[in-house]
Design a protein around this motif. Structure first.
Motif, short mmCIF file in Angstrom:
data_model
loop_
_atom_site.label_atom_id
_atom_site.label_comp_id
_atom_site.label_asym_id
_atom_site.label_seq_id
_atom_site.Cartn_x
_atom_site.Cartn_y
_atom_site.Cartn_z
N TYR A 1 0.82 -1.21 0.00
CA TYR A 1 0.00 0.00 0.00
C TYR A 1 0.86 1.27 0.00
CZ TYR A 1 -4.34 -2.55 0.81
OH TYR A 1 -5.44 -3.36 0.67
N PHE A 2 2.09 1.15 0.50
CA PHE A 2 2.97 2.33 0.56
C PHE A 2 3.63 2.64 -0.79
CE2 PHE A 2 2.35 1.80 4.97
CZ PHE A 2 2.68 2.99 5.59
N GLY A 3 3.45 1.79 -1.78
CA GLY A 3 3.96 2.10 -3.11
C GLY A 3 5.17 1.27 -3.46
N PHE B 1 13.02 2.41 -4.80
CA PHE B 1 13.38 3.77 -4.37
C PHE B 1 14.88 4.01 -4.52
CE2 PHE B 1 15.07 6.16 -0.68
CZ PHE B 1 14.70 7.44 -1.09
N GLY B 2 15.68 3.00 -4.14
CA GLY B 2 17.12 3.14 -4.29
C GLY B 2 17.53 3.33 -5.73
N PHE C 1 11.47 11.00 -5.04
CA PHE C 1 11.71 9.69 -5.64
C PHE C 1 10.88 8.59 -4.98
CE2 PHE C 1 15.95 11.83 -6.12
CZ PHE C 1 15.80 12.10 -7.49
N TYR C 2 10.10 8.96 -3.92
CA TYR C 2 9.38 7.94 -3.16
C TYR C 2 7.88 8.20 -3.10
CZ TYR C 2 8.58 4.54 0.61
OH TYR C 2 8.14 3.48 1.36
N ARG D 1 4.42 8.14 3.68
CA ARG D 1 5.68 7.81 3.00
C ARG D 1 6.82 8.73 3.47
NH1 ARG D 1 1.99 7.82 -2.04
NH2 ARG D 1 1.37 5.61 -2.21
N LYS D 2 6.50 9.99 3.64
CA LYS D 2 7.53 10.91 4.10
C LYS D 2 7.96 10.59 5.53
CE LYS D 2 8.83 15.70 3.44
NZ LYS D 2 8.39 17.03 2.97
N ASP D 3 6.99 10.11 6.34
CA ASP D 3 7.36 9.66 7.69
C ASP D 3 8.35 8.51 7.63
OD1 ASP D 3 5.73 11.55 8.79
OD2 ASP D 3 4.04 10.18 9.18
#
Length: 1407
Positions: free
Chosen positions: A494-496, A502-503, A640-641, A657-659
């Motif tokens: 769910y977070f993508g 991401f890396g 990027f995330y 996501r930012k958290d």
């Protein structure tokens, strides 16, 4: 050019034909290490010598034996080897073999065995306990190594002369022999069993070909043939040899258990008879110090340069020749690292190719930097055919840098291979892991991958450890592992995008992967994954974010990309701790960076960061490493995330996501990057300081011998030296001098009590005059040496004036004594000159420094660390600093070369041998022992012929080992030309003289022609067209040779020309520092320094500074007041602060000022203070200062209360404001800033003038009350009321009394000066005086003028409770004050009169 061969000579054997010497006694004296005996210990007959010379000549010419002879030698060698192995087999039997056993052995081994009672073998004599021999003789045998025995035996076979080689014939006893193998296991195979080395042509040609396969076959064949009678009997018949060999390989021969067949009593008896070993006599630490451990022996015998081996000390380094692919991989890695440092995107092709060659030289040919620099220049330099200029792709510093990177790469490669082995052992068949293991380029990336594997594959790792015999890992599971066993992994999508995706986005700075947006609210979606471990959606979200944060933080791509960002954007901020705020004042060395604000890490280019770390370790500074513009940077990587959608649900998911990113940064990545940047800056700073220290040392030692105006007359370019010193230079210390001749011998010495008496002066002058030195060197322990320098300047001047026209002038210099100070009391000095006093040994070291500086430093060893090379060197680990300091010695010693024969007899010269390429302390020690046993070298080729050095050592060192003053020696052996290039040198010499090739076929002709070119026609070499010759050689050798030809040409034109910097006389500033130790950072014009008055005479006071330097204070600089006699203000023995006005560095004298206006406290801070860093944060400093002041005020107000009606919680400014509208004489009592045992009384003197009186409380009656006794200066009061009445109010009354006088002038000194000027203009012949308030509260100024044209003079009056003080005289009233002033003025006027009956110079003071 013919006169250059002796330039740069490293002190070696003296020439027999010496320049005529006026003093024959120079030939005698105490040797200090440059000379050695000329006696030849070899007693071979002429026939053997001729044969040996012919053999050497054939080898040097490339003589190759025929195939038949080679085969015969090979067969003979194989036969001897088989026989030796046979003896080893037989010796392990525990009973006599019968005929059948011998037949069986002969059948299996193919060797005909002797059927006698027992074979007789030459065996090594062992140092058994001998009741007749002495213990001393046995101890000596412990220091003889196998190599020396092998060399002596090889020499005996080569020269066919009987030599006592330490072997003896004795009957063979197999049973006794077996039991002795326990005691002599390390020597058990040493029975005439040594491999024959390659001849010289093989060493200089295909050096890497060996007979490993043949030896391996022979050894395995011997092992397979071993076996006891019982074993052979039980084997079935008809087995082939291959089958038997396989059986032995699998099951062995039972030798490991053979001990069980023998009687225990025999074994115990043998142990009792065991000879003592080195470990039985010496402690392990002493063995290590003497380099006698097994590891030292391995280093000594391994044919790899010692320094290359010592770099990998403690690591399992095989030193096998690297493959071409390994060289190419390492070269690319090093090129990328060097490009990153230089700021290049890609390495140029020439650059990369040159690095590839250098790495190949290191890892395939095991060559050191000096050899590569001199003999492999063609691989990293180019010569412009038009201009003839040489262009270097790599400099010497670059070669050393590649040398360092080679070590770093080897460490990196070992860790990478270990990780690969670990992955294979755990059976981790993961594509992502395999891909990034192959992409790793740094040690940090290996750690990243290790952390990633530990996180993602912990179960497999635990299973592997459980199955292995290794210590078991703890089985406690982390929160991450526990969470993965719940339903949380199902919620992760769910977070993508994943951490790996991401890396990839972050690494490429491109959004390749986008998250798929969920339409639901995060909390609502999380409810579906509630479990027993996570009972609500908030805990589900928290656990999910923890997992994702760890996966992101442990992903190798993310870490690599983040390091890239931090290397560019990271900044360092520094602030002091509470302790540091007080300790780090303006003169503290850490003050320039006491406050730093976001200094980029790329701007740390020196050793400053080590100082910062030191301050942090001492709790003086706090250091913060962060990213400049952290919020903007975080938002950039968050792109990027997160998703770029705009719906409410998307924004809610973006917050989650930012958290995740913030959690990954805060808990994992930022601490990791902080540690990485710290380590990076620390290593760079240490490397910078080490290189700076190395450059400093090289600048000191890369200096030639002293050269005066007539240096062309020096023998071999070496001066005759007299050095003189008086040590501490006190009245009791005698003056000592030594004379050292050009050969380096201490020929004479003298000691006189002093040079003040004429007879001692004459003795010293006669000593110097008789020895006719080219230079006289002077030095001492302290600044008292300046007196000796003055004496010697006068003496040398007189000697030069009285010399004849033939004798050259004698020079005088001050010598740098930093090495001599370490030498004079060292063990080495006491061994060399045990009968000499300390100062005389000191003088010897000074003379050596003038004759050859580098030799003074090579013998210091780790004492080099005691010499200051850089002001921050104490912040670097000593081992690392010493490694770089040795590099400077290696550069200079190899440029200079070492006379190997001279080093045999000279421990002083032998110290330099360890720095020759290929050598080290162990290998140098070994070759000196061998030469001491076998005699001096007649040529460089003898190093191979006499098996003194193996191939790699010879290749590295040959051109730096000089063979000098040997009859019949090849002149090329005293050049920097390598033996492998001798034929090129001879051909160039022949072509230069246009000699026919037929003539050049004879070896003697070749030597004669080369000698003739060097001594008579060196300029003819300039006519050779080397470019064309280089083209031919490249086709012949398939290697570039242009630079080698240029190198040969230079050496033939000037063998061993001195590459060192020419000696230059120390400047006046350098001489001043050497004598006094006072640098410009310690003593400069404008500094305030303490000085002790030694004498007062007339208008001059003599004084001495702390360093012993003399100073002078003239009467005009003694006081701000006018002083007629300096004794009125200065007294002998008094120590005062003085300002440096001028420094006469030639006379070692300082002019000082004792004026109060010149010596105000801290007035020299601007001159002494180090400049602040460019990023110094003055705003933060000001805010911190104001905050501390406010805290002190607040603390003082809250804690300091005095029970008195006049007490106010004011500081001095508030007190002045409070008294501004009040009457004169009013006062307040307030807290003092000097501490809790002080209070202050502020009273109003006049408008705008306030006096602050400091009161000391002698003891306190309670926490809040005032002390029962109070003190002002020397007066003690019972309480505050008494102090106010008897001191403050009394002073106020005296002030009022003086201000009420008619001579008082309000308005200050300017108003008083105008009044006196007006008065004297009105009556020019009359004098005038008056009073005014001084700028300093509690004082008045008394101004007076003698006439209209004289300046106004000013005297200070201090107001006391009971009167006034003028010039140390108290006066109770104003009238007494005026009368006292008049009397003192009249008395001083009378002293100024030129004649006793003359009229007064000034008119009387006006009434």
């Amino acid at each position: 050019m013919a006169g250059r061969p002796d330039e740069g000579r490293l002190y070696g054997r003296p020439d027999d034909a010496e320049m005529p010497d006026t003093n024959p006694s120079d030939e005698e004296g105490e040797p200090i290490g440059y000379d050695h005996d000329d006696n030849d210990d070899d007693e071979e007959d002429e026939e053997d010598e001729e044969d040996d010379e012919e053999e050497a000549r054939k080898v040097a010419e490339g003589f190759i034996v025929s195939d038949e002879e080679e085969d015969q030698e090979s067969d003979d060698s194989a036969e001897v080897t088989v026989r030796r192995k046979k003896r080893k087999k037989v010796e392990e039997y525990d009973e006599e073999l019968d005929e059948e056993d011998l037949d069986l052995l002969e059948e299996n081994t193919g060797i005909k065995l002797a059927r006698s009672a027992g074979p007789k073998l030459k065996r090594l004599k062992r140092g058994r306990e001998d009741p007749v021999g002495s213990s001393h003789e046995k101890s000596d045998k412990f220091f003889s190594d196998d190599e020396e025995v092998a060399v002596s035996r090889g020499a005996a076979r080569r020269y066919d002369e009987p030599v006592d080689d330490g072997y003896e014939e004795e009957p063979y006893d197999d049973r006794a022999r077996y039991h002795r193998r326990d005691a002599y296991d390390d020597m058990g195979d040493f029975i005439a069993d040594e491999d024959e080395d390659d001849d010289l042509d093989e060493v200089l040609g295909d050096r890497h070909r060996d007979d490993r396969n043949a030896r391996y076959y022979d050894e395995n064949r011997g092992r397979r043939a071993k076996g006891g009678k019982a074993i052979m009997d039980i084997l079935p018949e008809g087995l082939s040899e291959d089958v038997v060999s396989d059986m032995y390989d699998i099951f062995g021969d039972g030798g490991d258990y053979e001990w069980a067949l023998h009687d225990d009593e025999l074994v115990s008896t043998d142990k009792e008879r065991r000879e003592p070993q080195l470990s039985d006599i010496f402690e392990p630490s002493e063995l290590a110090e003497r380099m006698l451990t097994e590891q030292d022996d391995a280093i000594r015998t391994r044919d790899v340069p010692e320094r290359l081996q010592m770099r990998f000390e403690g690591l399992k380094k095989s030193f096998e020749k690297a493959s071409i692919e390994e060289v190419r991989e390492e070269s690319s890695w090093i090129a990328r690292q060097m490009c990153r440092v230089r700021g290049w995107d890609q390495p140029p092709e020439k650059f990369l190719k040159s690095i590839n060659f250098i790495v190949e030289f290191f890892n395939r040919e095991f060559l050191e930097v000096p050899h590569i620099k001199d003999h492999r220049r063609d691989f990293f330099t180019e010569i412009d055919k038009t201009t003839g200029m040489t262009t270097e792709t790599l400099t010497t510093d670059d070669l050393w840098e590649i040398y360092d990177y080679d070590y770093k790469y080897q460490s990196f490669a070992d860790r990478r291979d270990a990780l690969k082995d670990f992955v294979a052992k755990c059976h981790l068949d993961d594509e992502y892991v395999s891909e990034w293991i192959n992409k790793m380029e740094r040690v940090e990336e290996i750690a990243d991958m290790t952390d990633y594997i530990s996180l993602k594959f912990s179960n497999r790792i635990n299973a592997m450890h459980q199955q292995s015999k290794a210590p078991k890992r703890p089985t406690n599971k982390s929160l991450y592992e526990i969470s993965l066993q719940t339903r949380i992994p199902e919620f992760l999508p769910y977070f993508g995008i994943t951490a790996r995706q991401f890396g990839s986005n972050y690494m490429e700075n491109n959004r390749r992967y986008y998250p798929e947006d969920s339409l639901g609210n995060p909390e609502i979606e999380a409810e579906a994954y509630i479990s027993g471990s996570f009972i609500d959606p908030y805990r589900v979200l928290k656990a999910t974010k923890d997992i994702l944060a760890q996966e992101i933080a442990f992903d190798p791509q993310v870490r690599k990309a983040m390091r890239r960002d931090w290397e560019i954007r990271a900044v360092v901020s520094v602030q002091p701790t509470d302790k540091g705020f007080t300790v780090i004042d303006e003169l503290h060395p850490m003050h320039p960076f006491k406050y730093l604000r976001e200094k980029p890490i790329s701007h740390f280019v020196d050793g400053q960061f080590l100082q910062i770390l030191k301050g942090e370790a001492d709790n003086l500074l706090t250091v913060k490493i962060d990213v400049a513009g952290y919020d903007q940077w975080l938002n950039r990587i968050a792109e990027f995330y997160i998703s770029d959608g705009y719906s409410d649900s998307v924004q809610q998911w973006n917050v989650q996501r930012k958290d995740v990113l913030e959690l990954a940064l805060r808990d994992h990545l930022v601490p990791l990057m902080d540690k990485y940047v710290r380590e990076k800056l620390r290593m760079e700073a240490q490397e910078y300081l080490c290189k700076a220290a190395s450059r400093s040392l090289q600048a000191k030692i890369n200096i030639g011998p002293f050269r005066g105006p007539d240096s062309d007359r020096y023998k071999n370019g070496i001066p005759r030296v007299v050095t003189i010193s008086s040590g501490n230079g006190t009245m009791k210390d005698p003056v000592m001098a030594v004379f050292v001749n050009p050969r380096g011998k201490v020929v004479d010495q003298i000691q006189v009590p002093n040079l003040r008496e004429e007879r001692h002066w004459k003795d010293m002058m006669d000593f110097i005059r008789s020895r006719k030195p080219n230079v006289v060197g002077v030095a001492g322990y302290n600044a008292e040496t300046r007196r000796l320098i003055k004496h010697m300047q006068t003496m040398v001047s007189e000697i030069n004036q009285q010399r004849d026209s033939i004798t050259g002038a004698t020079d005088l210099v001050v010598v740098d004594d930093e090495a001599a100070r370490l030498y004079k009391n060292s063990k080495r000095a006491q061994e060399e000159f045990a009968d000499f006093p300390e100062v005389m040994r000191y003088c010897i070291a000074l003379a050596r420094r003038l004759q050859n500086p580098v030799l003074e430093y090579v013998g210091l060893g780790r004492d080099l660390l005691a010499i200051p090379h850089h002001q921050l060197q104490h912040l670097v680990p000593e081992d690392q600093l010493f490694f770089y300091l040795e590099r400077a010695l290696i550069n200079v010693v190899n440029d200079l070369g070492v006379d190997l024969n001279a080093a045999i007899h000279s421990p002083y010269l032998a110290n330099a041998l360890q720095y020759i390429a290929g050598f080290g302390p162990r290998k140098a020690q070994s070759i000196l022992k061998k030469l001491d046993n076998s005699g001096e070298l007649e040529s460089r080729t003898a190093l191979v012929l006499r098996k003194l050095t193996p191939a790699n050592t010879f290749m590295n060192s040959a051109s730096y080992l000089r063979i000098r003053d040997v009859d019949g020696a090849d002149i090329l052996d005293d050049t920097r030309i390598h033996p492998q290039d001798y034929e090129l040198a001879r051909k160039m010499a022949g072509d230069a003289l246009e000699i026919d090739e037929d003539v050049m076929e004879n070896f003697d002709n070749k030597v004669a022609i080369v000698t003739r070119v060097i001594t008579e026609y060196p300029d003819k070499l300039n006519d050779l067209i080397l470019d064309d010759y280089a083209v031919v050689l490249r086709k012949q050798y398939h290697q570039p040779k242009r630079q080698i030809l240029e190198h040969i040409k230079h050496e033939l034109q000037g063998p061993y020309h001195d590459r060192r910097q020419r000696y230059s006389r120390p400047s006046m500033e350098e001489t001043f520092i050497m004598v006094t130790g006072e640098t410009k950072q310690v003593l400069s014009e404008g500094f305030i320094v303490p000085a002790t008055i030694t004498s007062v005479r007339g208008k001059i006071a003599n004084c001495v500074l702390g360093s012993g330097l003399e100073g002078m204070i003239y009467v005009d600089n003694a006081s701000d007041d006018r002083v007629m006699n300096i004794g009125d203000v200065l007294q002998p023995g008094e120590t005062i602060n003085c300002k440096v006005l001028r420094i006469d560095r030639e006379k070692f004298l300082v002019d000082l000022s004792a004026k109060a206006s010149d010596t105000k406290p801290n007035s020299d801070f601007p001159l002494r203070k180090l400049p602040d860093d460019k990023y110094y944060d003055r705003v933060a400093e000001a805010m911190a200062t104001d905050k501390r002041k406010a805290n002190r005020r607040k603390q003082a107000k809250s804690t300091r209360v005095i029970n008195h009606p006049l007490f106010r919680p004011f500081n001095h400014r508030q007190a002045e404001v409070y008294l501004q509208d009040r009457q004169r004489g009013d006062l307040v009592i307030r807290p003092s800033s000097r501490g809790y045992d002080h209070i202050a009384v502020t009273w109003k003197v006049d408008e705008g003038i306030y006096q602050h009186v400091d009161v000391l409380e002698l003891k306190q009656s309670n926490e809040y009350g005032s002390g029962s006794k109070l003190q002002i200066e020397d007066t003690v009061f019972e309480d505050l009321d008494e102090l106010i009445v008897t001191y403050v109010e009394a002073v106020a009354r005296k002030v009022e009394e003086l201000m009420a006088h008619s001579k008082y002038q309000a308005g200050g000194i300017e108003a008083l000066e105008e009044r006196l000027a007006a008065t004297t203009r009105a009556n020019p012949k009359m004098s005038a005086y008056g009073f005014c308030l001084s700028e300093k509260a509690g004082y008045f100024d008394l101004g007076f003028k003698f006439n209209a044209n004289s300046p106004m003079m000013r005297w200070v009056i201090k107001v006391l409770p009971d009167g006034y003080r003028l010039r140390d005289t108290a006066h109770p009233s104003v009238d007494d004050l005026i009368n006292g002033f008049k009397r003192r003025q009249a008395a001083e006027a009378s002293r100024r009169r030129p004649h006793p009956h003359s009229h007064p110079r000034y008119p009387p003071i006006k009434k």
